[in-house]
Design a protein around this motif. Structure first.
Motif, short mmCIF file in Angstrom:
data_model
loop_
_atom_site.label_atom_id
_atom_site.label_comp_id
_atom_site.label_asym_id
_atom_site.label_seq_id
_atom_site.Cartn_x
_atom_site.Cartn_y
_atom_site.Cartn_z
N GLN A 83 10.19 -9.81 18.70
CA GLN A 83 11.11 -10.41 17.74
C GLN A 83 10.80 -11.89 17.54
N ALA A 84 10.40 -12.55 18.63
CA ALA A 84 10.07 -13.98 18.55
C ALA A 84 8.86 -14.21 17.65
N LYS A 85 7.83 -13.34 17.77
CA LYS A 85 6.64 -13.48 16.95
C LYS A 85 6.93 -13.18 15.48
N LEU A 86 7.81 -12.20 15.24
CA LEU A 86 8.18 -11.90 13.86
C LEU A 86 8.92 -13.08 13.25
N ALA A 87 9.77 -13.71 14.03
CA ALA A 87 10.48 -14.89 13.54
C ALA A 87 9.49 -16.01 13.21
N GLU A 88 8.43 -16.10 14.01
CA GLU A 88 7.42 -17.14 13.80
C GLU A 88 6.67 -16.94 12.49
N ILE A 89 6.19 -15.71 12.25
CA ILE A 89 5.36 -15.49 11.07
C ILE A 89 6.18 -15.38 9.79
N SER A 90 7.46 -15.04 9.90
CA SER A 90 8.30 -14.93 8.70
C SER A 90 9.10 -16.20 8.43
N ASN A 91 9.10 -17.10 9.42
CA ASN A 91 9.87 -18.35 9.31
C ASN A 91 11.36 -18.07 9.09
N LEU A 105 9.34 -9.07 4.24
CA LEU A 105 8.37 -8.08 3.76
C LEU A 105 7.00 -8.71 3.56
N SER A 106 6.99 -9.93 3.05
CA SER A 106 5.72 -10.62 2.84
C SER A 106 5.01 -10.85 4.16
N ALA A 107 5.78 -11.19 5.19
CA ALA A 107 5.19 -11.48 6.50
C ALA A 107 4.60 -10.23 7.14
N ILE A 108 5.34 -9.12 7.11
CA ILE A 108 4.87 -7.92 7.80
C ILE A 108 3.79 -7.18 7.02
N GLN A 109 3.58 -7.57 5.76
CA GLN A 109 2.51 -6.97 4.98
C GLN A 109 1.23 -7.81 5.00
N ASP A 110 1.31 -8.96 5.67
CA ASP A 110 0.14 -9.84 5.79
C ASP A 110 -0.65 -9.41 7.02
N ASN A 111 -1.58 -8.48 6.83
CA ASN A 111 -2.31 -7.92 7.96
C ASN A 111 -3.12 -8.96 8.73
N ASP A 112 -3.69 -9.93 8.02
CA ASP A 112 -4.49 -10.96 8.69
C ASP A 112 -3.63 -11.79 9.63
N ARG A 113 -2.46 -12.16 9.15
CA ARG A 113 -1.56 -12.97 9.97
C ARG A 113 -1.05 -12.17 11.17
N LEU A 114 -0.74 -10.89 10.93
CA LEU A 114 -0.29 -10.03 12.03
C LEU A 114 -1.37 -9.90 13.09
N GLU A 115 -2.60 -9.71 12.64
CA GLU A 115 -3.70 -9.55 13.58
C GLU A 115 -3.89 -10.81 14.41
N GLU A 116 -3.73 -11.96 13.77
CA GLU A 116 -3.87 -13.24 14.48
C GLU A 116 -2.81 -13.37 15.57
N VAL A 117 -1.57 -13.05 15.24
CA VAL A 117 -0.47 -13.18 16.19
C VAL A 117 -0.61 -12.18 17.33
N LEU A 118 -0.93 -10.93 17.00
CA LEU A 118 -1.05 -9.90 18.02
C LEU A 118 -2.24 -10.16 18.95
N THR A 119 -3.33 -10.67 18.40
CA THR A 119 -4.50 -10.98 19.22
C THR A 119 -4.19 -12.13 20.17
#
Length: 213
Positions: free
Chosen positions: A23-31, A56-70
């Motif tokens: 949840q913390a990471k989702l808050a980070e990438i979605s602001n 929706l914009s944040a969770i559909q940004d695969n590049d940003r998700l990959e960066e955070v998860l990595t």
């Protein structure tokens, strides 16, 4: 995740957990403030249209998700090297004039406090909570702490407190009766149990074994 639609907080949480996104990471990438995401997932609040679009914009940004998860994975697999403890340096620092004056102040506060009530401390750490209760007039009779280093520091800070046990999940009835026989009736039990499993700053994992402590 690219074509995912979020119709409810429950669905958001399910989809988020599928990819291992906290949840913390989702808050980070979605602001979006984490407390709003938490309330939305729990069904306590609704997100505004603007926040939903941002989500929706944040969770559909695969590049940003990959960066955070990595980044999260690298942190999880990180190993720490043991650092040699320099006792000479510690002793030299402990003997400074400022520390000596501070120690005298702490001891004077302890000495001048009339201790009437008896307490034991659980999840004691190095004794911060016990120190506050000590200043408030409580006599700390015993403690439980699983970490070896923290237990050693606690013993230095509260030399008259008896060690009841280390692992709180394995404290026996015999140990409880022993401390009761030694100190008599208690007035207060204090403690700071771990909260990572349900804290907003943690993973809010209902299966975290520390939740049952």
């Amino acid at each position: 995740m690219r074509h995912m639609k979020v119709n409810s907080g429950k669905q958001l949480r399910e989809e988020r957990e599928k990819i291992g996104l906290s949840q913390a990471k989702l808050a980070e990438i979605s602001n979006i403030p984490q407390h709003l995401l938490s309330a939305y997932e729990l069904g306590k609040e609704e997100l505004s249209e603007g926040y939903l679009k941002r989500l929706l914009s944040a969770i559909q940004d695969n590049d940003r998700l990959e960066e955070v998860l990595t980044r999260k994975k690298r942190y999880k697999n990180h190993t720490y090297k043991e650092v040699e403890h320099n006792q000479t340096r510690v002793n030299k620092h402990a003997l400074t004039k400022e520390n000596e004056e501070y120690t005298k102040l702490i001891n004077s506060l302890r000495t001048n406090t009339v201790k009437k009530h008896k307490a034991i401390s659980l999840f004691s750490g190095c004794g911060g909570l016990s120190l506050g209760f000590s200043w408030a007039g409580f006599d700390i009779k015993g403690f439980v702490e699983i970490d070896d280093g923290l237990r050693e520091v606690y013993t230095d800070n509260f030399p008259t407190a008896s060690l009841i046990g280390t692992d709180i999940t394995k404290i026996s009835q015999e140990q409880i009766l022993t401390i009761k026989k030694k100190v008599g009736d208690l007035d207060v039990i204090i403690g700071g149990p771990p909260c990572q499993g349900f804290s907003l700053s943690g993973k809010r994992d209902v299966n975290d074994p520390r939740n049952s402590l």
